[in-house]
Scaffold this motif. Sequence first.
Motif, mmCIF file in Angstrom:
data_model
loop_
_atom_site.group_PDB
_atom_site.id
_atom_site.type_symbol
_atom_site.label_atom_id
_atom_site.label_comp_id
_atom_site.label_asym_id
_atom_site.label_seq_id
_atom_site.Cartn_x
_atom_site.Cartn_y
_atom_site.Cartn_z
ATOM 1 N N ASN A 226 0.819 -1.211 0.000
ATOM 2 C CA ASN A 226 0.000 0.000 0.000
ATOM 3 C C ASN A 226 0.854 1.264 0.000
ATOM 4 O OD1 ASN A 226 -2.920 -0.666 -0.055
ATOM 5 N ND2 ASN A 226 -2.346 -1.952 1.679
ATOM 6 N N ALA A 227 2.076 1.197 0.538
ATOM 7 C CA ALA A 227 2.992 2.332 0.423
ATOM 8 C C ALA A 227 3.375 2.561 -1.035
ATOM 9 C CB ALA A 227 4.237 2.083 1.274
ATOM 10 N N ILE A 228 3.622 1.471 -1.765
ATOM 11 C CA ILE A 228 3.913 1.577 -3.206
ATOM 12 C C ILE A 228 2.705 2.157 -3.931
ATOM 13 C CG2 ILE A 228 4.256 0.202 -5.305
ATOM 14 C CD1 ILE A 228 6.072 -1.648 -3.579
ATOM 15 N N ARG A 229 1.507 1.689 -3.573
ATOM 16 C CA ARG A 229 0.293 2.205 -4.203
ATOM 17 C C ARG A 229 0.109 3.701 -3.898
ATOM 18 N NH1 ARG A 229 -3.796 -0.782 -6.283
ATOM 19 N NH2 ARG A 229 -5.335 0.649 -5.377
ATOM 20 N N ALA A 230 0.442 4.119 -2.669
ATOM 21 C CA ALA A 230 0.335 5.537 -2.319
ATOM 22 C C ALA A 230 1.268 6.385 -3.182
ATOM 23 C CB ALA A 230 0.642 5.736 -0.839
ATOM 24 N N ALA A 231 2.503 5.900 -3.372
ATOM 25 C CA ALA A 231 3.466 6.630 -4.198
ATOM 26 C C ALA A 231 3.033 6.649 -5.659
ATOM 27 C CB ALA A 231 4.856 5.999 -4.057
ATOM 28 N N ARG A 232 2.515 5.532 -6.127
ATOM 29 C CA ARG A 232 2.010 5.471 -7.508
ATOM 30 C C ARG A 232 0.828 6.429 -7.694
ATOM 31 N NH1 ARG A 232 2.894 4.248 -12.246
ATOM 32 N NH2 ARG A 232 0.886 3.195 -12.547
ATOM 33 N N TYR A 233 -0.046 6.482 -6.721
ATOM 34 C CA TYR A 233 -1.206 7.376 -6.792
ATOM 35 C C TYR A 233 -0.745 8.841 -6.862
ATOM 36 C CZ TYR A 233 -5.536 9.706 -5.236
ATOM 37 O OH TYR A 233 -6.633 10.523 -5.122
ATOM 38 N N ALA A 234 0.238 9.188 -6.021
ATOM 39 C CA ALA A 234 0.768 10.556 -6.034
ATOM 40 C C ALA A 234 1.387 10.884 -7.393
ATOM 41 C CB ALA A 234 1.800 10.725 -4.920
ATOM 42 N N TYR A 235 2.111 9.906 -7.971
ATOM 43 C CA TYR A 235 2.698 10.131 -9.290
ATOM 44 C C TYR A 235 1.611 10.350 -10.350
ATOM 45 C CZ TYR A 235 4.458 9.145 -13.902
ATOM 46 O OH TYR A 235 4.719 9.238 -15.241
ATOM 47 N N LEU A 236 0.590 9.498 -10.328
ATOM 48 C CA LEU A 236 -0.483 9.614 -11.327
ATOM 49 C C LEU A 236 -1.221 10.939 -11.206
ATOM 50 C CD1 LEU A 236 -1.849 5.952 -11.143
ATOM 51 C CD2 LEU A 236 -0.698 6.998 -13.104
ATOM 52 N N LYS A 237 -1.348 11.454 -9.975
ATOM 53 C CA LYS A 237 -2.013 12.745 -9.781
ATOM 54 C C LYS A 237 -1.216 13.882 -10.418
ATOM 55 C CE LYS A 237 -5.251 13.421 -7.249
ATOM 56 N NZ LYS A 237 -6.717 13.510 -7.555
ATOM 57 N N THR A 238 0.118 13.733 -10.472
ATOM 58 C CA THR A 238 0.935 14.759 -11.127
ATOM 59 C C THR A 238 0.997 14.543 -12.640
ATOM 60 O OG1 THR A 238 2.986 13.499 -10.808
ATOM 61 C CG2 THR A 238 2.369 15.037 -9.075
ATOM 62 N N ALA A 239 1.006 13.269 -13.061
ATOM 63 C CA ALA A 239 1.075 12.969 -14.493
ATOM 64 C C ALA A 239 -0.249 13.251 -15.201
ATOM 65 C CB ALA A 239 1.477 11.509 -14.697
ATOM 66 N N TYR A 240 -1.359 13.048 -14.490
ATOM 67 C CA TYR A 240 -2.700 13.276 -15.056
ATOM 68 C C TYR A 240 -3.474 14.196 -14.108
ATOM 69 C CZ TYR A 240 -1.306 9.001 -17.501
ATOM 70 O OH TYR A 240 -0.621 8.044 -18.236
ATOM 71 N N PRO A 241 -3.119 15.484 -14.087
ATOM 72 C CA PRO A 241 -3.705 16.395 -13.084
ATOM 73 C C PRO A 241 -5.225 16.545 -13.187
ATOM 74 C CG PRO A 241 -2.421 17.600 -14.737
ATOM 75 C CD PRO A 241 -2.128 16.152 -14.932
ATOM 76 N N THR A 242 -5.790 16.280 -14.335
ATOM 77 C CA THR A 242 -7.248 16.390 -14.478
ATOM 78 C C THR A 242 -7.952 15.045 -14.316
ATOM 79 O OG1 THR A 242 -7.138 16.105 -16.894
ATOM 80 C CG2 THR A 242 -7.004 18.363 -16.041
ATOM 81 N N GLY A 243 -7.186 13.995 -14.082
ATOM 82 C CA GLY A 243 -7.776 12.661 -13.955
ATOM 83 C C GLY A 243 -8.541 12.503 -12.652
ATOM 84 N N SER A 244 -9.691 11.858 -12.732
ATOM 85 C CA SER A 244 -10.486 11.592 -11.532
ATOM 86 C C SER A 244 -9.969 10.322 -10.855
ATOM 87 C CB SER A 244 -11.954 11.405 -11.906
ATOM 88 O OG SER A 244 -12.116 10.244 -12.709
#
Length: 379
Positions: A226-244
Amino acid sequence: MSNRERNKKILLELVKRPGNRRCADCRAPDPDWASYKLGVFVCLNCSGIHRSLSSRVKSIKLDFWEDELVKFMECNGNANAQALYEKAVPPYYYQPQQNDHLVLREQWIRAKYERREFTAETKYPPLSYTTGFYEGMLWKKGKENTQFLKRKFVLSEREFTLTYFNKENESKGPKAVISIKDLNATFQPEKIGHPHGLQITYQEDNHTRNLYVYHESPEEIVTWYNAIRAARYAYLKTAYPTGSDEELIPKITRKYLKEGYMEKTGPLQKEPFKKRWFILDSQNRKLLYFKGQLDAQELGVIFIGTESNGYSVKEYVPKHARGNKWKFGVMVETPERQFVFMCEQEREQREWLDALRQVLSRPMAPQDYTIQANIRYKR
């Protein structure tokens, strides 16, 4: 009507209510067990985990229920329990389904009811997967052998990296610094041979690489996941700033659609067949193959496009095969070449055909064309 029959009838009606129709923990349909300590209806598999937590479970069909316990179930139920115990589940925290591995389901149940991690009551210290930084020791399989050795891993959400060291002495620098950008983590206990086995996959120089790790503690390995998933989620939020969240959460980590051995021949279809381990990564439309199931690096990769782009899959029996022991063939055709594989059993042939056709039938997204352009086939 006896109390036993009346109470059973009440319970069977309760479990038909919308909030109770699925297991409170893994969402399996038609739960027929219940925890009368928590007031939730659960499936048989999750009931075993609850029993190990001294959660007091009964079968709603087979066991005798006292009136006061039935009243308790009437006053509670899955929706009320989820409103309390799942009040503050982070969006990236993986919520296991009925077919997920035991370690994931057990730790989800323990996190909810035993540690009460999601009730929004815990203020300090923060949970390890919410801090953006996590480090610890994991047993890692060697690249060239089957021996597992303890290695230090450091996960940084700020830098979007997962780093590991060959020795505890960090002064010599890391063995590898892995970008979170293309990283995937999936539980593989059967493959790795440990109930807490985790496979970490990443991209390096346009090649897929694997790390195989485990930890003795089930809580610790799920925390890493889940720590890896948290980091991946943070990355995706920066890579796709308009993504829901609805769009991004399925991209955080993924299971592979199909894995297993097939025999493979060369581009002329006259070369000797060789046994290879295949992984179908449906999200990235890649069919990867390795010499063995615990190999660190792929031997090759095949992109699976759509029929309108010149891709197809069908049953096939090679005419000039050499060295194949298996008889059930699959042909994957791409604009560049034909690939011929042999399966040991007809059932496996059908499963591979179904899985490949599932990818084939899905329209290509813009990022799929980038993945396709970066693949170079071996000749």
